[in-house]
Design a protein around this motif. Sequence first.
Motif, short mmCIF file in Angstrom:
data_model
loop_
_atom_site.label_atom_id
_atom_site.label_comp_id
_atom_site.label_asym_id
_atom_site.label_seq_id
_atom_site.Cartn_x
_atom_site.Cartn_y
_atom_site.Cartn_z
N LYS B 68 -39.19 84.76 1.96
CA LYS B 68 -38.50 83.50 2.25
C LYS B 68 -37.57 83.62 3.45
N VAL B 69 -36.90 84.77 3.59
CA VAL B 69 -35.88 84.86 4.64
C VAL B 69 -36.45 85.42 5.94
N ARG B 70 -37.17 86.52 5.86
CA ARG B 70 -37.83 87.13 7.04
C ARG B 70 -36.89 87.35 8.20
N LYS B 71 -35.67 87.79 7.92
CA LYS B 71 -34.71 88.08 8.99
C LYS B 71 -33.92 89.31 8.58
N PRO B 72 -33.47 90.10 9.57
CA PRO B 72 -32.71 91.28 9.19
C PRO B 72 -31.37 90.91 8.56
N GLY B 73 -30.95 91.68 7.58
CA GLY B 73 -29.61 91.50 7.02
C GLY B 73 -29.59 91.09 5.57
N ALA B 74 -30.69 90.48 5.09
CA ALA B 74 -30.68 89.93 3.73
C ALA B 74 -30.34 90.98 2.69
N PHE B 75 -31.01 92.14 2.76
CA PHE B 75 -30.84 93.13 1.70
C PHE B 75 -29.53 93.89 1.85
N LEU B 76 -29.09 94.02 3.11
CA LEU B 76 -27.78 94.65 3.31
C LEU B 76 -26.70 93.78 2.67
N ILE B 77 -26.82 92.46 2.86
CA ILE B 77 -25.83 91.54 2.26
C ILE B 77 -25.85 91.67 0.74
N ILE B 78 -27.05 91.71 0.15
CA ILE B 78 -27.13 91.82 -1.31
C ILE B 78 -26.52 93.14 -1.77
N ALA B 79 -26.81 94.22 -1.02
CA ALA B 79 -26.27 95.52 -1.41
C ALA B 79 -24.74 95.49 -1.37
N VAL B 80 -24.17 94.87 -0.34
CA VAL B 80 -22.71 94.82 -0.22
C VAL B 80 -22.12 93.98 -1.35
N ILE B 81 -22.75 92.82 -1.63
CA ILE B 81 -22.22 91.95 -2.70
C ILE B 81 -22.34 92.66 -4.05
N THR B 82 -23.46 93.35 -4.27
CA THR B 82 -23.62 94.09 -5.53
C THR B 82 -22.48 95.10 -5.66
N GLY B 83 -22.25 95.84 -4.58
CA GLY B 83 -21.18 96.82 -4.60
C GLY B 83 -19.85 96.17 -4.92
N PHE B 84 -19.63 95.01 -4.33
CA PHE B 84 -18.37 94.31 -4.54
C PHE B 84 -18.22 93.87 -6.00
N VAL B 85 -19.31 93.32 -6.58
CA VAL B 85 -19.24 92.84 -7.96
C VAL B 85 -19.00 94.01 -8.92
N PHE B 86 -19.61 95.17 -8.59
CA PHE B 86 -19.46 96.32 -9.49
C PHE B 86 -18.29 97.21 -9.08
N LEU B 87 -17.43 96.68 -8.21
CA LEU B 87 -16.29 97.47 -7.74
C LEU B 87 -15.44 97.96 -8.91
N ALA B 88 -15.40 97.15 -9.97
CA ALA B 88 -14.60 97.54 -11.12
C ALA B 88 -15.14 98.81 -11.75
N ALA B 89 -16.47 99.00 -11.70
CA ALA B 89 -17.05 100.19 -12.31
C ALA B 89 -16.80 101.39 -11.40
N THR B 90 -17.12 101.26 -10.14
CA THR B 90 -16.86 102.33 -9.19
C THR B 90 -17.04 101.83 -7.76
N TRP B 91 -16.20 102.35 -6.86
CA TRP B 91 -16.33 101.95 -5.45
C TRP B 91 -17.52 102.64 -4.81
N MET B 92 -18.09 103.66 -5.51
CA MET B 92 -19.16 104.42 -4.86
C MET B 92 -20.42 103.60 -4.70
N ILE B 93 -20.58 102.55 -5.53
CA ILE B 93 -21.76 101.69 -5.38
C ILE B 93 -21.72 101.02 -4.02
N VAL B 94 -20.53 100.70 -3.51
CA VAL B 94 -20.42 100.08 -2.19
C VAL B 94 -20.96 101.05 -1.14
N ALA B 95 -20.51 102.32 -1.22
CA ALA B 95 -20.91 103.31 -0.22
C ALA B 95 -22.41 103.57 -0.26
#
Lengths: 244, 196
Positions: B68-95
Amino acid sequence: MHANVMRIDDVMDSHDRAPERDDGGLDPRTKLLLTLLSCFVVFTAPLSSFSLVFMGLFCILFIIERMPKLVFELLAVYVGIMCLAQFIIPVLPAQVGVMLAVICYGGVIFPCAVAAVYLVKTTSVGQFVAALRAIHIPNTLIVALTATLRFFPAIREDFSHVRDASRLRKPHGPQRRVDCIYVPLLLNVSSTAADLAASVTARGIDNPCQKTSWHRIGFSAGDAIVLAVALAIYAACIAWRVMT
Amino acid sequence: MEKSISSSSSSKKMTSRDAVMVGALGALIIAIRFVFMLLGGLSPYAWFSSHFIDAILIGPIFMLIMSKVRKPGAFLIIAVITGFVFLAATWMIVATGIIGGLLCEFFVKRANYRPGFLATMGFLCFNLGFLGDFLPLYITRDEYYAASMSTMPPAYVDALYQLVTPETLIAIIASIVVGSILGALFGSRMMRRHFN
């Protein structure tokens, strides 16, 4: 544009009826920093008294925000986990105890969870967006994050509707059952997202001009005090770590 | 056909329109990870195998976002948001998420946003990015071990720590590899049958 918005805000202020405006709470950026600091404290000194002090800080903040009930709930969960680790697991056979180990691990990272609850419960999405803009997060990321937060409740609702509908059809076999939940759910979410995208585009989200916000955010003396306390706890924590 | 499945914005960079789509489908990915992380609370075995199930279930969503998106950045954004949502569990998910997300973007761009070997590799990197979930268990191992030794019976603590070994981590990674391949196949099949 900006001057206009400011004037409307001032009018609202003079009438003193702006329920959504910030009324002396902490700046969302301070809350983000607190969440990060709580993670650092927990990973520098897990299960130490520093984590407890940090949780105490959040309890005070919750009470200032007039949410004493939440404090009791969080403390009850924490005490429950600690009792489980201290009193119940030791008398259980090791095999069953291992099963409950992850819950005990939850006790280790509990201060971070408290920080996250504080961030979520006391910050509206609008305030959050204003804060993220203030720290120059790329707009695409802000839009995606806002969409994510908006879709969590919608997904839960969609999921229960799709599940109810698929019960009527009584699909057989795991593959078919997964398809019957997944395909409608994905179609639903992506068509809602397309509608939302059209709606926000119509409202000019792609306009490159400087965005304004209804929520006025800014650091205050309260932010300074809370951050100073949190940093002091973290510094003490590092000092303790270096000493031992 | 390519036109009909891609989103309607035609610019080369991500627009807000794409960002909303990424955020919405990303929410689904995060919801799946969250549910299985909570279920993982039942036992370490469930926790260690949760990434395998995550990978299979996320496959179709990954393929849908990609087409649907076919542009660079989509999965990086999801990875960052996932890391942010799980920040309470550990900051390492962001890294780990940012590293995994960047590698994923690289492969998916090379694959020209079409299912296949390269897209599967991208999906694998995307899933490995969530490995930060387990890292604190390994990194704070000694502290946690000492702390639990003082509160729980040694036999029990040893039983738990027999699980936290490099071998377990390798087994988890292997399960993610298998899960990603299955998930990518499941996703491409579903795309072919229902979304074209």
